[in-house]
Design a protein around this motif. Structure first.
Motif: not given
Ligand code: AMP
Length: 185
Positions: A40-45, A49, A52
């Motif tokens: 999720h962090i890598r895909d900026s969902t 956010a 993180k």
């Protein structure tokens, strides 16, 4: 026999590595809450956010967020006949929710596998791994969180706990786990 399994162990005990190999050998999906959060962090969902800062500090993501993510993942088709949970539950409140998700009428967890290892050895391994949340302070914090929040699960699951020595070559340790699983009554 279903294989609804949980892998527990202190940070650095090789949980992630073991989980990947074991899930493949057992033919069940590997469900790592840490991996799901990192995706999720890598895909900026939006969820990425939200979580993180917890990952960066080594603290736990709030249960409400974590539990819903796991509930959805376990509800997917590939997890119907079994799964290997890695990093969940992390505390007894999450374990209560897991019990509720699975239902206690014969469909609960089959086994909880504990990987045991010495703390000094673990700090050494983690520092060598070089993940962004692997600074010494964060590692120390994650170990304290494990002792205080997660270790009580060993009592919680005492009736289905399998403790395995987690020190050794990867294949050697996974063989210990597989042997212990097949020795179950
Ligand atoms: P891991 O990959 O299992 O070491 O998890 C990395 C980080 O993700 C942890 O330090 C927590 O911030 C978060 N995390 C993973 N699983 C959970 C969980 N079950 N409950 C709360 N936070 C979690």
């Amino acid at each position: 026999m279903t294989n609804r399994l949980v892998l527990v162990g202190p940070p650095g005990a090789g949980k992630g590595t073991q989980a990947v190999g074991l899930a493949e050998k057992l033919g069940i999906p590997h469900i790592s809450t840490g991996d799901l959060f990192r995706e999720h962090i890598r895909d900026s969902t939006p969820l990425g956010a939200e979580v993180k800062r917890y990952l960066d500090s080594g603290g736990l993501v709030p249960d409400s967020v974590t539990n819903e993510m796991v509930r959805e993942r376990i509800g997917e088709d590939d997890a119907k006949d079994g799964f290997l949970l890695d990093g969940f539950p992390r505390n007894t409140a999450q374990a209560d929710v897991l019990g509720e998700i699975l239902g206690q009428d014969g469909a609960g967890l089959d086994a909880v596998i504990e990987l045991k290892a010495d703390e000094d050895e673990l700090v050494k391994r983690l520092l060598a791994r070089g993940r962004t949340d692997d600074t010494e302070d964060v590692i120390r914090h994650r170990q304290r969180v494990y002792r205080e929040e997660t270790a009580p699960l060993l009592d919680y699951y005492t009736d289905r706990l399998i403790s395995v020595d987690g020190v050794g070559e990867v294949d050697e340790v996974s063989q210990r786990v597989l042997d212990a699983l097949s020795a179950r009554p």
